[in-house]
Write a protein that holds these residues in place. Structure first.
Motif, PDB file in Angstrom:
ATOM      1  N   GLY A 123     -13.041 -20.912   8.830  1.00  0.00           N
ATOM      2  CA  GLY A 123     -11.763 -21.134   8.165  1.00  0.00           C
ATOM      3  C   GLY A 123     -11.812 -20.751   6.700  1.00  0.00           C
ATOM      4  N   GLN A 124     -12.931 -21.049   6.043  1.00  0.00           N
ATOM      5  CA  GLN A 124     -13.079 -20.697   4.628  1.00  0.00           C
ATOM      6  C   GLN A 124     -13.116 -19.187   4.453  1.00  0.00           C
ATOM      7  OE1 GLN A 124     -13.029 -23.072   2.211  1.00  0.00           O
ATOM      8  NE2 GLN A 124     -12.952 -21.410   0.710  1.00  0.00           N
ATOM      9  N   ASN A 125     -13.789 -18.493   5.343  1.00  0.00           N
ATOM     10  CA  ASN A 125     -13.824 -17.022   5.263  1.00  0.00           C
ATOM     11  C   ASN A 125     -12.443 -16.421   5.475  1.00  0.00           C
ATOM     12  OD1 ASN A 125     -16.538 -16.470   4.624  1.00  0.00           O
ATOM     13  ND2 ASN A 125     -17.178 -16.768   6.743  1.00  0.00           N
ATOM     14  N   ARG A 126     -11.641 -17.049   6.329  1.00  0.00           N
ATOM     15  CA  ARG A 126     -10.272 -16.561   6.528  1.00  0.00           C
ATOM     16  C   ARG A 126      -9.441 -16.760   5.260  1.00  0.00           C
ATOM     17  NH1 ARG A 126     -11.050 -18.779  11.763  1.00  0.00           N
ATOM     18  NH2 ARG A 126     -10.050 -20.746  11.151  1.00  0.00           N
ATOM     19  N   LEU A 127      -9.619 -17.909   4.613  1.00  0.00           N
ATOM     20  CA  LEU A 127      -8.905 -18.158   3.361  1.00  0.00           C
ATOM     21  C   LEU A 127      -9.318 -17.139   2.296  1.00  0.00           C
ATOM     22  CD1 LEU A 127      -9.129 -22.065   3.140  1.00  0.00           C
ATOM     23  CD2 LEU A 127      -7.092 -20.704   3.652  1.00  0.00           C
ATOM     24  N   TYR A 128     -10.601 -16.852   2.266  1.00  0.00           N
ATOM     25  CA  TYR A 128     -11.119 -15.877   1.302  1.00  0.00           C
ATOM     26  C   TYR A 128     -10.528 -14.491   1.561  1.00  0.00           C
ATOM     27  CZ  TYR A 128     -14.474 -12.753  -0.979  1.00  0.00           C
ATOM     28  OH  TYR A 128     -15.052 -11.762  -1.737  1.00  0.00           O
ATOM     29  N   GLU A 129     -10.519 -14.070   2.800  1.00  0.00           N
ATOM     30  CA  GLU A 129      -9.993 -12.748   3.138  1.00  0.00           C
ATOM     31  C   GLU A 129      -8.498 -12.673   2.859  1.00  0.00           C
ATOM     32  OE1 GLU A 129      -9.809  -8.852   4.187  1.00  0.00           O
ATOM     33  OE2 GLU A 129     -11.593 -10.096   3.789  1.00  0.00           O
ATOM     34  N   ASP A 130      -7.771 -13.747   3.133  1.00  0.00           N
ATOM     35  CA  ASP A 130      -6.338 -13.764   2.833  1.00  0.00           C
ATOM     36  C   ASP A 130      -6.094 -13.576   1.346  1.00  0.00           C
ATOM     37  OD1 ASP A 130      -5.777 -14.159   5.494  1.00  0.00           O
ATOM     38  OD2 ASP A 130      -5.372 -16.317   5.303  1.00  0.00           O
ATOM     39  N   GLU A 131      -6.931 -14.223   0.525  1.00  0.00           N
ATOM     40  CA  GLU A 131      -6.772 -14.091  -0.923  1.00  0.00           C
ATOM     41  C   GLU A 131      -7.126 -12.683  -1.375  1.00  0.00           C
ATOM     42  OE1 GLU A 131      -6.055 -15.331  -4.960  1.00  0.00           O
ATOM     43  OE2 GLU A 131      -5.304 -15.820  -2.963  1.00  0.00           O
ATOM     44  N   VAL A 132      -8.138 -12.092  -0.786  1.00  0.00           N
ATOM     45  CA  VAL A 132      -8.501 -10.710  -1.113  1.00  0.00           C
ATOM     46  C   VAL A 132      -7.332  -9.781  -0.809  1.00  0.00           C
ATOM     47  CG1 VAL A 132      -9.979  -8.754  -0.477  1.00  0.00           C
ATOM     48  CG2 VAL A 132     -10.984 -11.027  -0.831  1.00  0.00           C
ATOM     49  N   GLN A 133      -6.752  -9.936   0.353  1.00  0.00           N
ATOM     50  CA  GLN A 133      -5.627  -9.091   0.745  1.00  0.00           C
ATOM     51  C   GLN A 133      -4.426  -9.302  -0.179  1.00  0.00           C
ATOM     52  OE1 GLN A 133      -5.667  -6.665   2.997  1.00  0.00           O
ATOM     53  NE2 GLN A 133      -7.838  -7.141   3.461  1.00  0.00           N
ATOM     54  N   ARG A 134      -4.179 -10.548  -0.565  1.00  0.00           N
ATOM     55  CA  ARG A 134      -3.056 -10.832  -1.472  1.00  0.00           C
ATOM     56  C   ARG A 134      -3.260 -10.157  -2.816  1.00  0.00           C
ATOM     57  NH1 ARG A 134      -1.400 -13.793  -5.595  1.00  0.00           N
ATOM     58  NH2 ARG A 134      -3.505 -14.578  -5.988  1.00  0.00           N
ATOM     59  N   LEU A 135      -4.485 -10.234  -3.344  1.00  0.00           N
ATOM     60  CA  LEU A 135      -4.787  -9.627  -4.639  1.00  0.00           C
ATOM     61  C   LEU A 135      -4.705  -8.104  -4.585  1.00  0.00           C
ATOM     62  CD1 LEU A 135      -7.795 -11.901  -5.686  1.00  0.00           C
ATOM     63  CD2 LEU A 135      -5.546 -11.827  -6.769  1.00  0.00           C
ATOM     64  N   MET A 136      -5.131  -7.534  -3.483  1.00  0.00           N
ATOM     65  CA  MET A 136      -5.058  -6.075  -3.338  1.00  0.00           C
ATOM     66  C   MET A 136      -3.600  -5.618  -3.283  1.00  0.00           C
ATOM     67  SD  MET A 136      -8.126  -5.451  -0.555  1.00  0.00           S
ATOM     68  CE  MET A 136      -7.734  -3.699  -0.347  1.00  0.00           C
ATOM     69  N   LYS A 137      -2.754  -6.407  -2.609  1.00  0.00           N
ATOM     70  CA  LYS A 137      -1.364  -6.019  -2.446  1.00  0.00           C
ATOM     71  C   LYS A 137      -0.536  -6.319  -3.686  1.00  0.00           C
ATOM     72  CE  LYS A 137       2.678  -6.871   0.483  1.00  0.00           C
ATOM     73  NZ  LYS A 137       3.199  -7.603   1.670  1.00  0.00           N
TER      74      LYS A 137
END
Length: 250
Positions: A123-137
């Motif tokens: 779950g933490q890795n999913r939160l991390y990846e979601d934040e990465v994607q948000r920052l990239m976009k």
């Protein structure tokens, strides 16, 4: 001569009764010192029994001060003991303190909403990846830059104290994230949370030490004694752990 003997007899009798009365009074007072309080004295009983006077469980520092951050992974073999509380999962060992704190905040007109608790590694890795994607976009960042920045706000699985079950996130009156800092509940927590064993985990002035940006709603259980000392010393968890380590070496 006879009158003298009668007079002396009266004096002796008076002295005997006086001594007897004094001894009886002294014995009565001494007995009171050693007898337990009467069973009807609820105040005395509550002072003698922490469980009846709001006393909280005390855990070893190996649990309370467990340091998990970008440089310190979750200890191998750590077992969280999960319990459901206010719609979130937390370690059952912090529930008594968390419950008392939230009840007191409600009584003081500052009701808290528990909006975050335990998160497993996936779950933490999913939160991390979601934040990465948000920052990239939204931030138009490269993946490398987005990943580095996400580490300062979310963190990867295995390196986040969310997995300890000892960390919680609060919101109130629709305010969460950075906006929570303007809520009266945040100011109540800043003043009172240490008395229940919780600290603001990522203060604004300690970002270089914690490796995380200011998160006003994120609180971590460290135990009441440690929390009070950390506020007294103006230390974050990283500083306090280093301080105790140095003290133990001296």
């Amino acid at each position: 001569m006879k009158k003298i003997r009668i007079f002396m007899t009266v004096i002796v009798i008076t002295l005997v009764f006086s001594l007897a009365a004094g001894s009886l009074l002294a014995w009565s007072r001494m007995r009171g010192l050693f007898e337990p309080p009467a069973s009807g004295s609820s105040t005395a009983l509550s002072e003698m029994n922490p469980s009846k006077s709001g006393g909280l469980p005390v855990y070893s520092d190996s649990l309370s001060l467990m340091l998990v951050n970008q440089s310190n992974p979750l200890p191998s073999g750590y077992q969280v003991r999960l319990a459901d509380f206010e719609g979130q999962k937390v370690d059952e060992r912090i529930v008594p303190a968390l419950k008392q704190m939230m009840e007191k905040a409600r009584t003081d007109g500052c009701p808290l909403t528990l909006s975050g608790g335990y998160v497993d590694s996936d779950g933490q890795n999913r939160l991390y990846e979601d934040e990465v994607q948000r920052l990239m976009k939204n931030g138009n960042l490269s993946r490398v830059r987005a990943e580095n920045q996400a580490l300062n706000t979310v963190g990867k699985g295995g390196y986040s104290e969310n997995q300890t079950g000892l960390a919680v996130t609060f919101s109130a009156d629709g305010k969460q994230g950075d906006d929570f800092a303007s809520a009266k509940q945040y100011h109540w927590l800043s003043e009172n949370s240490v008395y229940y064993g919780f600290i603001l985990r990522f203060p604004s002035e300690k970002e270089s030490l914690t490796g995380m940006e200011f998160q006003p709603g994120h609180f971590r259980y460290v135990g009441t004694g440690n929390a009070v000392k950390m506020r007294e010393y103006s230390m974050c968890l990283e500083e306090y752990a280093a301080y105790l380590s140095k003290q133990s070496q001296n």
